[in-house]
Design an enzyme around this catalytic site. Structure first.
Site, PDB file in Angstrom:
ATOM      1  N   SER A  39       0.810  -1.234   0.000  1.00 49.13           N
ATOM      2  CA  SER A  39       0.000   0.000   0.000  1.00 49.13           C
ATOM      3  C   SER A  39       0.838   1.276   0.000  1.00 49.13           C
ATOM      4  O   SER A  39       0.346   2.329  -0.382  1.00 49.13           O
ATOM      5  CB  SER A  39      -0.932   0.018   1.216  1.00 49.13           C
ATOM      6  N   ASP A 329      -2.767   8.664   7.601  1.00 52.10           N
ATOM      7  CA  ASP A 329      -3.760   7.777   8.217  1.00 52.10           C
ATOM      8  C   ASP A 329      -3.032   6.886   9.231  1.00 52.10           C
ATOM      9  O   ASP A 329      -1.854   7.102   9.495  1.00 52.10           O
ATOM     10  CB  ASP A 329      -4.538   7.000   7.134  1.00 52.10           C
ATOM     11  N   HIS A 332       0.052   5.210   7.008  1.00 49.84           N
ATOM     12  CA  HIS A 332       0.772   5.749   5.848  1.00 49.84           C
ATOM     13  C   HIS A 332       1.207   7.198   6.033  1.00 49.84           C
ATOM     14  O   HIS A 332       0.442   8.007   6.575  1.00 49.84           O
ATOM     15  CB  HIS A 332      -0.117   5.638   4.599  1.00 49.84           C
TER      16      HIS A 332
END
Length: 368
Positions: A39, A329, A332
């Site tokens: 991600s 978040d 990240h």
């Protein structure tokens, strides 16, 4: 004595037709860029999958040029986007994006998928994700498609001269070994043995990329996994980084660098470049104010302690200024933190980049 050439109208017409065709043929003008991993580098492949590992709803993308979610796990640009920007090329598109066709393919492709790890059983809770073996299969498929466009020889040159970024490893700890107490992998392996197993499996992945023609590969280590807001929320009493995950990073990262060095020796060339993303992150985690951040503990978007619980959604707390938060978040970095990381990838010394930084790679001719 002057010599003059005269052209018949038919010859002139033929020349014009040939010139027109030449201008229509796809041209490889700059270094292609390929991205593999999780991600931290996914540009939206998971948008096209039935999976819970997604970033395709607001407020993701709030600071992206379109101000809309793109599937990037960021408020704006992610690390591959910023590397593309530094290379002077357009961002690579997600491989599953139907718009990635024709000349767009020559820019490269992003095969990354949120939730994946080095191991196939990492991220199984997310259901349908593109595991690293499948990402490599897609890379082979990509080469077949490009061969149809520019021929086998040009395709091989494009891949040989390309820059590659691969980011794996974090999920093998966060979403596997430490996902639940007494996980299957933690019962199977002690932490040092698990790290050795991961490194040996990662070596196979990297060797496969080499066999498929890649010659300049940036390999990032894990960040300080115990310091992300999600782990602070679950494991920290007073904002200290989670000890077990920090120990995992301290074992994994040096062994990764060692393995890359050994692989380069075996290949007789500096194919694999270690990016010490742990050190890059720790700079602004340990002294956020020095980098213009007000905090490196609280996520901009989230809920609960440190905004570290659950997902970032339209109902989450959202900070008004993303530039002063190190984390976007619970897991990240913010775009601004990503920019600091890429600056070190670009110009960092041996503490951050080994055996060379991206500026040195870009200055070299990587033709084989």
């Amino acid at each position: 004595m002057a010599i003059s050439f005269s052209y018949s109208p038919a010859w002139l017409l033929l020349s014009l037709i040939l010139l027109a065709f030449a201008s229509m043929a796809p041209q490889v003008e700059s270094r292609a860029f390929f991205v593999f991993g999780d991600s931290l580098v996914d540009n939206g492949n998971n948008n096209y999958l039935i999976t819970s590992a997604r970033a395709d709803s607001p407020p993701y993308g709030i600071d992206y040029p379109t101000h809309r979610p793109t599937g990037r796990f960021s408020n704006g640009l992610n690390i591959p986007d910023i590397i593309s920007e530094q290379m002077g090329t357009e961002p690579t598109m997600a491989y599953l994006n139907p718009m990635l066709k024709g000349e767009k393919l020559l820019v490269g492709a992003n095969f990354a998928s949120a939730g994946v790890g080095i191991l196939n059983d990492t991220g199984i809770q997310f259901l349908n994700i593109i595991r690293i073996g499948k990402q490599i299969e897609y890379f082979q498929q990509y080469q077949t498609r490009v061969t149809g466009l520019i021929g086998a020889e040009q395709t091989q040159a494009l891949v040989n001269q390309a820059l590659v970024l691969i980011t794996l490893g974090g999920n093998d700890f966060v979403n596997n070994y430490y996902l639940v107490p007494f996980s299957a992998r933690s019962r199977q392996f002690s932490l040092p043995d698990y790290v050795q197993y991961l490194i040996s499996e990662y070596r196979k992945v990297l060797r496969k990329l080499y066999d498929l023609g890649t010659r300049k590969v940036l390999v990032t280590g894990t960040g300080p996994m115990g310091c992300v807001p999600a782990e602070l929320a679950q494991r920290s009493r007073a904002g200290e980084c989670a000890v077990d995950l920090m120990r995992a990073a301290s074992l994994f990262n040096p062994q990764l660098t060692e393995m890359l060095s050994s692989l380069n020796s075996e290949l007789g060339a500096d194919v694999f470049v270690a990016a010490n993303t742990f050190a890059m992150h720790m700079d602004f985690i340990s002294d956020p104010q020095a980098y213009g951040f007000i905090t490196s503990k609280i996520a901009c978007c989230g809920q609960g302690p440190y905004n570290g619980i659950g997902l970032c959604t339209p109902l989450s707390n959202l900070c008004p200024n993303r530039d002063v938060y190190a984390f976007w978040d619970p897991f990240h970095p913010s775009e601004r933190a990503n920019r600091i990381i890429v600056q070190q990838i670009l110009t960092g010394d041996n503490k951050y980049m080994n055996p060379m930084n991206l500026s040195s790679i870009m200055a070299m001719d990587s033709r084989t």
